[in-house]
Design a protein around this motif. Sequence first.
Motif, PDB file in Angstrom:
ATOM      1  N   ALA A 187       2.216   3.228   2.770  1.00  0.00           N
ATOM      2  CA  ALA A 187       0.912   3.325   3.429  1.00  0.00           C
ATOM      3  C   ALA A 187       0.260   1.950   3.544  1.00  0.00           C
ATOM      4  CB  ALA A 187      -0.003   4.277   2.654  1.00  0.00           C
ATOM      5  N   ILE A 188       0.349   1.151   2.504  1.00  0.00           N
ATOM      6  CA  ILE A 188      -0.217  -0.199   2.547  1.00  0.00           C
ATOM      7  C   ILE A 188       0.510  -1.029   3.616  1.00  0.00           C
ATOM      8  CG2 ILE A 188      -0.507  -2.358   1.248  1.00  0.00           C
ATOM      9  CD1 ILE A 188      -2.465  -0.110   0.445  1.00  0.00           C
ATOM     10  N   HIS A 222       5.621  -6.344   8.517  1.00  0.00           N
ATOM     11  CA  HIS A 222       6.085  -5.017   8.071  1.00  0.00           C
ATOM     12  C   HIS A 222       6.419  -4.093   9.248  1.00  0.00           C
ATOM     13  CE1 HIS A 222       5.089  -6.077   4.000  1.00  0.00           C
ATOM     14  NE2 HIS A 222       3.858  -6.370   4.354  1.00  0.00           N
ATOM     15  N   ALA A 282       7.364   0.681   6.502  1.00  0.00           N
ATOM     16  CA  ALA A 282       6.902   2.048   6.237  1.00  0.00           C
ATOM     17  C   ALA A 282       7.881   3.083   6.772  1.00  0.00           C
ATOM     18  CB  ALA A 282       5.516   2.260   6.838  1.00  0.00           C
ATOM     19  N   ALA A 305       2.018   0.064   6.274  1.00  0.00           N
ATOM     20  CA  ALA A 305       1.615   0.555   7.591  1.00  0.00           C
ATOM     21  C   ALA A 305       0.219   0.047   7.957  1.00  0.00           C
ATOM     22  CB  ALA A 305       1.656   2.077   7.628  1.00  0.00           C
ATOM     23  N   PHE A 306      -0.657   0.004   6.976  1.00  0.00           N
ATOM     24  CA  PHE A 306      -2.008  -0.501   7.219  1.00  0.00           C
ATOM     25  C   PHE A 306      -1.959  -1.977   7.611  1.00  0.00           C
ATOM     26  CE2 PHE A 306      -5.970  -2.492   5.946  1.00  0.00           C
ATOM     27  CZ  PHE A 306      -6.911  -1.641   6.502  1.00  0.00           C
ATOM     28  N   VAL A 307      -1.211  -2.768   6.837  1.00  0.00           N
ATOM     29  CA  VAL A 307      -1.071  -4.200   7.145  1.00  0.00           C
ATOM     30  C   VAL A 307      -0.460  -4.370   8.528  1.00  0.00           C
ATOM     31  CG1 VAL A 307       0.143  -6.332   6.496  1.00  0.00           C
ATOM     32  CG2 VAL A 307      -0.979  -4.941   4.734  1.00  0.00           C
ATOM     33  N   HIS A 308       0.552  -3.580   8.843  1.00  0.00           N
ATOM     34  CA  HIS A 308       1.187  -3.653  10.166  1.00  0.00           C
ATOM     35  C   HIS A 308       0.182  -3.334  11.276  1.00  0.00           C
ATOM     36  CE1 HIS A 308       4.137  -3.317  13.331  1.00  0.00           C
ATOM     37  NE2 HIS A 308       3.702  -2.094  13.602  1.00  0.00           N
ATOM     38  N   GLY A 309      -0.698  -2.385  11.021  1.00  0.00           N
ATOM     39  CA  GLY A 309      -1.712  -2.049  12.019  1.00  0.00           C
ATOM     40  C   GLY A 309      -2.650  -3.209  12.300  1.00  0.00           C
ATOM     41  N   VAL A 310      -2.944  -3.996  11.266  1.00  0.00           N
ATOM     42  CA  VAL A 310      -3.842  -5.139  11.428  1.00  0.00           C
ATOM     43  C   VAL A 310      -3.102  -6.338  12.015  1.00  0.00           C
ATOM     44  CG1 VAL A 310      -5.342  -6.770  10.187  1.00  0.00           C
ATOM     45  CG2 VAL A 310      -5.336  -4.343   9.546  1.00  0.00           C
TER      46      VAL A 310
END
Length: 79
Positions: A37-38, A50, A54, A40-45
């Motif tokens: 999850a972390i 990453h 995920a 995926a969050f970093v990838h979103g930003v």
Amino acid sequence: MSILKQVFHDHPARVGEGYFEHMAFAFGFSARLFRAAIAAFVHGVVPCLHETTASSEVMAMHTEIRDRRARMAQGANAS
């Protein structure tokens, strides 16, 4: 049937584990999901980071769960 046995024993026993073995497996799985999850969050930003972390972890976990369920089914059929 005791409610305590039902809550703390029956499911771990169905997957061939004791309570604490099952707890360790579940906690380990939880940690892996948290890391995914972390990532995926970093990838979103920052999309270049990453890129597959995920999804690779989720696919690996899916394989583990599928194999685990197959072993459970074989155990149930052997009974």
